[in-house]
Design a protein around this motif. Structure first.
Motif, PDB file in Angstrom:
ATOM      1  N   UNK A   1       0.818  -1.092   0.135  1.00  0.00           N
ATOM      2  CA  UNK A   1       0.069   0.099   0.021  1.00  0.00           C
ATOM      3  C   UNK A   1       0.997   1.309  -0.086  1.00  0.00           C
TER       4      UNK A   1
ATOM      5  N   UNK B   1      -7.638  -4.829   0.182  1.00  0.00           N
ATOM      6  CA  UNK B   1      -7.980  -4.299   1.444  1.00  0.00           C
ATOM      7  C   UNK B   1      -6.709  -3.785   2.139  1.00  0.00           C
ATOM      8  N   UNK B   2      -6.671  -2.421   2.080  1.00  0.00           N
ATOM      9  CA  UNK B   2      -5.588  -1.783   3.014  1.00  0.00           C
ATOM     10  C   UNK B   2      -5.799  -2.166   4.479  1.00  0.00           C
ATOM     11  N   UNK B   3      -4.723  -1.988   5.108  1.00  0.00           N
ATOM     12  CA  UNK B   3      -4.728  -1.807   6.528  1.00  0.00           C
ATOM     13  C   UNK B   3      -5.257  -0.868   7.006  1.00  0.00           C
ATOM     14  N   UNK B   4      -5.789  -0.828   8.262  1.00  0.00           N
ATOM     15  CA  UNK B   4      -6.120   0.299   8.918  1.00  0.00           C
ATOM     16  C   UNK B   4      -5.739   0.682  10.304  1.00  0.00           C
TER      17      UNK B   4
ATOM     18  N   UNK C   1      -2.902   2.731   7.428  1.00  0.00           N
ATOM     19  CA  UNK C   1      -1.963   2.346   6.540  1.00  0.00           C
ATOM     20  C   UNK C   1      -0.676   3.156   6.634  1.00  0.00           C
TER      21      UNK C   1
END
Ligand code: HEM
Ligand code: FES
Lengths: 337, 454, 170
Positions: B171, B287-290, B292
């Motif tokens: 990302x 799905x990006x981490x949250x 990022x």
């Protein structure tokens, strides 16, 4: 401050010796760390206990998993595939797999396909994704490991997947499906809840928080608390949690067609809702949220005063009817189109 | 039998012959000092150096530490290449293998990771030292080479970051390549060259790999040699004295250099013994981490970009780069070159500017984050969002500081230093804030942020 | 030529000597070659085909998208929205710097730098400067829904589809 070359060079040599010794000590520690093989101790123990067939431990054991990766769990779990070690006295990591594995042997599928964890790792903490290995999905522990069946099987197509059928049913009865739709990665009929698969794996504690206290994680949440629902029914909570875990597991590409292939075996799951082939009479709403908002949701407008028939297409509950199929067929390509 | 006798004789004379044949022109009884004159080291070091150059506080050895780290990174990087596989399918697995089943692989990866982190920090401090001593004066070319080295380093750190192919790297690269696309004129082409297609994927990984292991390190090696050579050509460290006292390079300089090289290696080694190199879950393009988060040295940029991609990601970086490029050509004073922060009065001015920047930018940023001001700003048209934010404030404030200090002191150097000070303070504020960002880009308490890291 | 230099020619110091001329031309040619090779290398690294997604893609049968729902099609990175006045498709890529936005109860939110959008993808707050990209939706000859990414539409513009209306009425 005048510069004294003799004194300076002497000090430099001393310092250099000091730093070099420190570096040497560091390298020695690094060598010790790098050469330690915790798994060798397990294998030696296995042999010492007289469980091994040969005196020579097997070294690193690697099997390919059915998702195309490899895992090395059986390097230490030496008894996993054996039937003869099922004695209470033999503890982990050497015990046989307790429910008999049948065709699901580690050689055929690997261990991580069902149990999760980091299959390539060889030390206890990392392989089991214990504390300190943040960011990796934790191991699926006993009641929840049944969630993994859903990675290949459609709930109900095989003995052993009953938990998932029950979970799917609860998911419908409790109205989860109305907000957290499962269609094609979709969004619920009332546009409310996020899709659970998109949220990713959550631990048991996180799941319970989401169910009992939805606003704790998502302040804007309109989801009701399900604490009263599960009071006195811990087994239902486990079943539902297992089902939700199952939703978030990725389906295994090698098995992705299994769902379609096994369509014929689905009578178990379908008949839970379609009693006598009729409409979804088997799904009494148990969700307090729906029940309280009956008027607001104009259920009567579609259902008529008494009967559950003649539901119009755009009723949110009917929209949730499609999720009812997907409750079992999630991720199945054939049903997503 | 004379054959045997010959072999025995040759074997006995071997140590001496080796010494003689491999060091032509050096005799066994030469002192180390006189050997230095003829040996390879002579081409690296001068025969005598000033006493001042040896004093630790003059440079803190920062440039040398960077060289040590470059060597460390090259060695560990080459070893990592033996196992690393640059394809999206295998990269992450090979990282796991390096960490778990390659003997000394984990150590190697940690050394490479922490060496890279340290190198970014040290090179930054090295640059600050050069500015604070105005050591770029009469060393304009070497200043430019140094900037080249710094940009190559940023390139290496960024390309290396993608290689593990985990969530974080994926990302970060997607966001930064998107950011490049915003650069005027060349942006789109640069983006295409880096990404190699419509999406970050296999083509991107092989391009980043080629850049990371070949193109950029070679460029860096070339620039490094040039940089070091220029130091000697420019007559050693910048200084103003005419005939400063000097001492012999052997042993005073050579041993100090060895000390720094060994010390740096030891430092990174000890960090690597206790701290694990991070590896996030496998990259998931859907799905990006949250949240990022960028690596620490990009946090300030990420924070600024979260106010405005244009201001924080394009205008400020480009202006900063241009400013640094122009620095030695704007400041033409020969006064106090090579001394920390020059004259007393000037020091005070710069200090005041820095403290004032801390207050203004800190308060400005906090105000920006209050919901009340947020509501007011939200009502403004889109272009206003690009200007009325902490990054825009930093830009305007820095310009103000430069002009203000310049008018007050009537000199270019304090103005530039105060401006750079203001910029650094701003970037520190943004970095700190970036560390506090939590899920959904909300702000977490420092305690929570700390807990998340450790 | 040496002997017959006309007197009115430029002074010796101004005249370009044969040697200088050759040297300069040599430099020029070398520089041109280097510049050409560099330009070629840059051109090489610019891909001519961007293998990736095609502008037109099939989304599925209209009946797949129930009235009143917003469906996320992961593989297309699109949200498909079906309302009383028709169908619409908009991107799940954040217009700020391209992260994937997530649904929330109030619309969409991007985890990368905190942009928020309303249920139709218009910017509510944060660093995004434009709404989520809306694309034209149409029915193909196969009766299926298609999206055309080369045709951007205004946020909130739905394509009325009689097919769907007929189906859901029936
Ligand atoms: C000179 C400055 C260099 C810097 C600042 C740098 C930086 C980095 C960074 C930040 C990573 C990611 C590390 C991780 O996630 O653990 C990385 C990885 C890597 N680097 Fe470098 N690097 C440098 C030089 C080199 C050189 C000279 C080579 C080889 C010739 C090399 C080969 C590699 C390889 C193979 C990886 C992938 C393995 C890994 O990620 O640990 N690097 N580098
Ligand atoms: S990419 Fe979505 S806010 Fe930056």
């Amino acid at each position: 401050m005048s510069f004294d070359p003799r004194h300076d060079s002497r000090r430099l040599f001393e310092l250099l010796l000091l730093v070099a010794s420190v570096l040497f000590a560091g390298l020695a520690i690094a060598a010790a760390q790098g050469l330690s093989r915790p798994w060798k101790a397990f294998q030696a123990q296995f042999v010492a206990l007289g469980l091994g067939k040969s005196e020579v431990p097997p070294g690193i054991v690697e099997v390919s998993t059915c998702d195309g990766d490899v895992d090395r769990c059986t390097t230490c779990h030496l008894g996993a595939a054996r039937l003869d070690l099922n004695v209470a006295a033999i503890g982990h990591p050497f015990r046989s797999h307790r429910p008999a594995l049948g065709s699901h042997t580690p050689e055929r599928m690997g261990c991580t396909a069902c149990h999760g964890g980091v299959g390539r790792a060889l030390d206890v903490d990392r392989a089991h994704a214990l504390a300190g290995t943040a960011g990796v999905d934790p191991l699926l522990k006993t009641p929840f490991v049944l969630a993994s069946c859903g990675r290949c099987h459609v709930p109900g197509d095989r003995p052993g997947t009953e938990t998932l059928v029950q979970g799917a049913l609860l998911y419908l009865q409790l109205g989860c499906a109305i907000c957290h739709s499962l269609t094609a990665g979709g969004i619920g009929a009332w546009d409310d809840g996020p899709e659970l698969r998109a949220l990713g794996r959550r631990s048991k504690v996180e799941l319970e928080t989401s169910l009992f206290e939805p606003a704790a994680d998502f302040p804007e949440s309109t989801m009701p608390s399900y604490e009263p629902t599960f009071e006195g029914h811990p087994e239902e909570l486990t079943v539902l949690s297992t089902y939700v875990q199952a939703l978030t597991l990725t389906r295994l590409p090698a098995c992705a067609t299994a769902a379609a292939r096994d369509l014929g075996a689905l009578s178990v799951a379908c008949s839970r809702c379609h009693l006598d082939g009729g409409p979804a009479a088997g799904v009494p709403h148990r969700c307090s949220y729906i029940l309280e908002r009956k008027a607001e949701l104009r259920c009567r407008g579609c259902h008529g005063a008494a009967t559950g028939k003649n539901a119009a297409q755009d009723c949110p509950v009917v929209a949730a009817h499609r999720p009812a199929c997907v409750a079992c067929h999630w991720g199945s390509e054939t049903l997503r189109r | 039998m004379s054959f045997v006798a010959d072999v025995v004789r040759a074997a006995r004379a071997l140590p001496q012959n080796l010494r003689h044949d491999l060091h032509p022109g050096v005799s066994a009884d030469d002192s180390p000092g006189s050997r230095l004159r003829r040996s390879f080291l002579y081409h690296l070091f001068p025969l005598r150096v000033t006493e001042r150059a040896l004093a630790p506080a003059t440079t803190f050895g920062l440039g040398l530490v960077s060289v040590a780290l470059f060597i460390l990174l090259t060695v560990t990087g080459l070893l990592l290449m033996f196992y690393y596989v640059p394809t999206p399918r295998d990269a992450y697995g090979s990282m796991l293998d390096i960490d778990n089943v390659v003997t000394f692989g984990r150590l190697c990866r940690r050394l490479h990771r922490f060496g890279a982190d340290l190198m970014v920090a040290v090179v930054l401090l090295h640059l600050v030292r050069v500015v604070a001593q105005a050591a770029y004066r009469r060393r304009e070319l070497n200043w430019l080479i140094g900037l080249g080295l710094a940009s190559l380093l940023v390139g290496l750190a960024f390309t290396g970051y993608l290689l593990p192919w985990d969530q974080r790297s994926y990302w970060a690269v997607r966001v930064v390549t998107e950011l490049l696309g915003l650069l005027p004129v060349v942006g789109r082409a640069m983006q295409l060259v880096l990404v190699g297609g419509a999406e970050v994927g296999a083509a991107t990984l092989s391009r980043f790999y080629a850049l990371h292991v070949a193109l950029l390190p070679l460029g860096m090696l070339g620039c490094l040699v040039w940089h070091l050579w220029r130091i000697r050509k420019d007559g050693g460290l910048a200084a103003v004295e005419v005939d400063p006292p000097t001492v012999a390079a052997w042993p005073h300089l050579v041993l100090r250099v060895s000390l720094v090289l060994l010390g740096t290696t030891a430092l990174v080694l000890f960090v690597a013994l206790v701290q694990d190199a991070p590896l996030a879950p496998l990259a998931n393009p859907l799905r990006p981490e949250n949240p990022e988060k960028a690596p620490w040295y990009f946090l300030a940029v990420q924070e600024m970009v979260s106010y405005s991609a244009l201001t924080g990601g394009v205008v400020i970086p480009v202006l900063t780069a241009l400013g640094f490029l122009a620095l030695p050509f704007l400041d033409r004073a020969d006064l106090d070159v090579g001394y920390w922060l020059g004259a007393r009065g000037e020091r005070r001015t710069v200090l005041v500017a820095v403290v004032a920047s801390g207050v203004v930018l800190g308060l400005g940023t906090v105000a920006y984050l209050t919901p009340e001001l947020g509501a007011v700003l939200e009502a403004l048209p889109p272009w206003a969002h690009d200007v009325l934010n902490p990054a825009g404030l930093m830009l305007c404030w820095t310009a103000l500081v430069v002009v203000g200090t310049g008018l007050r002191t009537d000199a270019v150097r304090p103005a530039l230093r105060a401006g750079i000070g203001a910029l650094f303070v701003g970037l520190c504020v943004f970095t700190l804030l970036g560390m506090l960002r939590g899920p959904d880009w909300g702000l977490a308490s420092p305690w929570e942020a700390f807990r998340r890291v450790f | 030529m040496k002997k017959t230099r006309p007197p009115e020619a430029a002074s010796v110091s101004d005249a370009v000597s044969r040697r200088d001329f050759l040297a300069d031309s040599g430099r020029l040619v070398t520089a041109a070659c280097l510049a050409g090779v560099t330009a070629g290398a840059v051109r090489l690294s610019l891909p001519d085909v961007e293998s990736g997604r095609r502008p037109r893609a099939r989304l599925g049968a209209p009946a797949d998208f129930k009235m009143g729902t917003v469906t996320w099609l992961q593989e297309h990175e699109l949200f498909v929205c079906h309302k009383a006045h028709g169908f619409a498709a908009f991107s799940s890529r954040c217009p700020h710097l391209g992260c994937t936005v997530r649904r929330t109860t109030t619309g969409f939110r991007c985890p990368c730098h905190g942009a928020r959008f309303d249920p139709e993808g218009r910017v509510v707050s944060g660093p995004a400067r434009r709404a989520l990209d809306w694309f034209a939706v149409e029915t193909g000859p196969d009766g299926q829904l298609w999206v055309d990414r080369s045709r951007a539409t205004e946020p909130g513009s739905f394509t009325p589809l009689r097919v769907a209306a007929a189906e859901s009425a029936g």
